[in-house]
Structure formats: C-alpha cells, structure tokens
Design an enzyme around this catalytic site. Structure first.
Site, PDB file in Angstrom:
ATOM      1  N   LEU A 201       0.143  -3.071  -2.394  1.00  0.00           N
ATOM      2  CA  LEU A 201      -0.068  -3.953  -1.231  1.00  0.00           C
ATOM      3  C   LEU A 201       1.275  -4.396  -0.692  1.00  0.00           C
ATOM      4  CD1 LEU A 201      -2.565  -6.642  -2.593  1.00  0.00           C
ATOM      5  CD2 LEU A 201      -3.113  -4.905  -0.886  1.00  0.00           C
ATOM      6  N   HIS A 202       1.468  -4.329   0.607  1.00  0.00           N
ATOM      7  CA  HIS A 202       2.702  -4.909   1.159  1.00  0.00           C
ATOM      8  C   HIS A 202       2.630  -5.256   2.640  1.00  0.00           C
ATOM      9  CE1 HIS A 202       3.322  -0.757   2.488  1.00  0.00           C
ATOM     10  NE2 HIS A 202       4.183  -1.231   3.366  1.00  0.00           N
TER      11      HIS A 202
END
Ligand code: UD1
Ligand code: UDP
Length: 353
Positions: A201-202
């Site tokens: 996730l980013h």
C-alpha cells in the site's frame, strides 16, 4: 545518440533496467537519478539486483511537497543535460521525476521519449495522472505498453510517434523469475506457498487519511490469514503517526521494503495479492496470482477483463469479502507484450534522427 534516462522512484529503476541494457548496445546512456527515492531499500538495492549501471548523476532532491520536489528536480536537471549535450531524453512512468524530466527536456528543445505512455486512470486527483498527461503531450516518441494505451493517446489527439512496444515490466519479470525462484524469503518468513497474502500500500488517497488507512488495516486484521506486508516508507510513517502500527503488527508480518527478486519470490508463491500499486497489479497478473486492488479504478484494465483483478475500494467488509471469496479461474488472454518491449524501444531509437 547520447540518451539521458531520467529515473528517481522505485518502479522507475525496475522499468529502466531492461531499457538501459538494450539502448547501451548502440547508444551512449547518461543515467540521471533525481534522488526522489533515497533509502537503500527503495533505491540502491534495485541497481544491485537488476545490475543497472550506477547513475552518472544523482540530484539528491529527497522528499518534499509536489511543487518543491518537482522544482528542485527541474533545477537540478538543467545543468547535466546542458553539459552532456544529450540528443534525446527518456522518462519512465508517472512520478514527479517523470514530470520534471519531461518539462526540462521540452523547454530545452531536446526530443523526449516516454516509456509507459498512454496510461490513464481518468482520475485527476491522482498526482500520477497529471504527470502522465503532461509527459505524453510533450513527447516526440511515445512507447505504449498496451493497445488501451494507444487508444487513450489517440482520444487525446496523439497519434504521431506512438509505438506499441509491450510492457517493459513484463520484460523484467520474465528475465528475473528464475533468479527470484532461488530466493529463500518465503521459507525464512515461515510462510507456506499458496496460503498467505502479499500486501503493498502506498497511494496517498489510501494511506494519508487516518480513517481510510484504519479501514484497510482492520480488513487485514479481520481476514485472519497469514500475511506479509513490505511497508513503503510513506505508509510506515502514517501507520506510526495514526497509532495503527501495533495493531497491524499483531496480525501481519510487516517488514521493510524488499528488493525486486525477494518481492517477486513473495509474489509468485502468494495465495492472493492485496495492493494499490500499479506495478504489483500487473505482476500478479503476469504470474496468475489473484489480485485484490484497494482502489476504485485502475489504469491496467486488461487485468480486470479476464477476471484476475478485483477492484474493491477501501471499505473493510468489501476487502475481507474479496480476500475470502475472490477466486478467478481460467486463462488470461490479454497480453502485455512478449517480453521484448525494451528491444523494440531500442530499435525505434536506433532509427531516430
Ligand atoms: C512516488 C510516486 C508514485 C509511485 C511511488 C512508487 C509521485 C508523485 N509519486 O510516491 O507515483 O507510485 O513513488 O513507490 O512521484 N520516503 C522515505 N524514503 C524514501 C522515499 C520516500 O522515507 O526513500 C518517504 C518520505 O517520507 C516521503 C514519502 O515517503 O515524504 C513519499 O515519497 P514520495 O517520493 O514523495 O512519494 P511516494 O509516495 O513514494
Ligand atoms: N517492489 C519491490 N519491493 C517491495 C515492494 C514493491 O521490489 O517491497 C516492486 C514491485 O515488484 C513492483 C514495483 O516495486 O515492480 C512497484 O512499485 P510501487 O508499488 O512502489 O509503485 P507503482 O508501481 O504503484 O508506481
């Protein structure tokens, strides 16, 4: 020709690896690293495992606001491009390094090539969408990975200089799969092939808002499956600031970002991938791993068409449901090329005068 390749962020090192190898056969390459990513595990490790020659310049811009970071890159790029008298500039993907490289080349009157041209999410709230649109409209040569990308460009009136070459990330994935298979990270982390989730996730819209990030973390906790999560530094910072790091760590193996071969090793043996990454959605598709994508739209619509990717957004229940039930089967018909995209790019550049 003397070609400057401008890179700066993790996925760009990966994309540049096969292109750099090919163009160096007939051209001189000046590799410029903007310094957008700088932690060893976000930058140096990729040069090592993908055997990318060390950058000729590192501008060391680091992290800051979009305007400041892009401006610092533009200021830093002008001098080496002038000094080296390059004939061509190549930019990759859709980061701020792409935008800065494209603007500086265009203003200096140096022809520009965009690797991964024509991608669109049609969501202008994403910084990447702005970066891609600008880079495409300034480019002389547009290297499109898919037919969809060619169509997107055509819809914006760009047909000249467009080359459907395939996806350079498919080149790297095929090239690296065997080396990745000999990595031992899966057993070292005590994971069993086919049984764990691989999470990344980013995206700012997922990780910069506490409520949204908490909803995703809660889904990973509720899913009750073994999971490994190499955590991007943006995400790590926010998990800690929002008090979500400990609850996550209680249920999920949250580890530092890993190098490309370890990442591919984790991906190839995963039961499912849970991600908001562009590159990781494609890699899951390449290797036939079901992908649960924590977004409302994707640029890589080919991964949706055969049912191997599920777009689920950020609602806890929707994510848990997809982790439990999403079970694609059957063939994958859509192609990201044949693993020779970088060669095609080099051949187009050979003929460019
Ligand atoms: C950038 C790209 C995004 C791409 C992603 C790949 C833009 C606008 N975004 O997002 O398109 O998908 O890279 O990973 O260009 N940080 C570190 N160490 C590092 C790098 C970053 O600690 O080596 C932290 C800093 O706190 C920084 C934050 O991560 O503020 C965000 O970094 P930045 O490069 O601005 O954006 P990304 O989220 O990495
Ligand atoms: N990746 C990696 N190590 C990690 C996480 C991701 O090598 O710990 C690789 C992954 O294989 C993919 C790329 O990084 O090729 C994706 O980069 P990222 O998700 O940062 O950016 P995006 O593709 O969304 O722009």
């Amino acid at each position: 020709m003397k070609i400057a390749s401008i890179v700066g962020a993790r996925p760009q090192f990966i994309k540049a690896a096969p292109v750099s190898r090919e163009i160096r056969q007939h051209h001189e390459e000046i590799l410029i690293h903007t310094g957008q990513h700088y932690d060893e595990n976000m930058s140096d490790v990729f040069f090592q495992v993908l055997e990318i020659p060390p950058p000729n310049y590192n501008l060391g811009v680091g992290s800051s606001s979009h305007a400041r970071q892009t401006a610092d890159m533009m200021r830093g790029l002008e001098e080496p491009l002038e000094k080296e008298q390059v004939n061509f500039v190549l930019v990759y993907g859709d980061t701020n390094s792409t935008l800065a490289g494209a603007l500086v080349a265009a203003k200096m009157g140096v022809p520009l090539g965009h690797v991964e041209a024509g991608l669109r999410s049609f969501n202008r709230k994403m910084p990447e969408e702005i970066n891609r649109v600008v880079a495409d409209h300034l480019s002389t040569l547009l290297f499109a990975p898919t037919e969809t990308a060619v169509e997107n460009l055509s819809r914006e009136g760009i047909t000249k200089g467009v080359h459907l070459v395939g996806d350079v990330m498919y080149d790297v994935a095929l090239h690296s799969a065997q080396a990745a298979r000999s990595r031992e990270i899966v057993s070292k982390l005590g994971l069993r092939a086919g049984e764990y989730l691989l999470v990344t996730l980013h995206r700012p819209q997922n990780v910069d808002d506490r409520g949204t990030l908490a909803s995703i973390v809660e889904a990973l906790v509720q899913a009750g499956r073994p999971a490994v999560f190499p955590v991007h530094p943006r995400t790590r910072k926010n998990l800690e600031a929002f008090g979500l790091w400990e609850p996550l760590k209680a249920k999920v193996q949250a580890i530092d970002p890993v190098d490309y071969l370890d990442f591919l090793a984790l991906l190839m043996s995963a039961g499912k991938v849970v991600t908001d990454s562009g590159g990781v959605q494609k890699e899951a598709y390449f290797f036939g791993i079901p992908c649960v994508t924590i977004r409302d739209e994707t640029e890589w619509i080919e991964t949706l068409e055969d049912g191997w990717n599920a777009l689920v957004g950020t609602d806890t229940e929707d994510i848990v449901d997809a982790i439990e039930r999403f079970n694609p089967a059957g063939t994958k018909s859509k192609s990201f090329g044949d693993g020779h995209a970088a060669e095609r790019i080099a051949r187009v550049l050979d003929k460019f005068v």
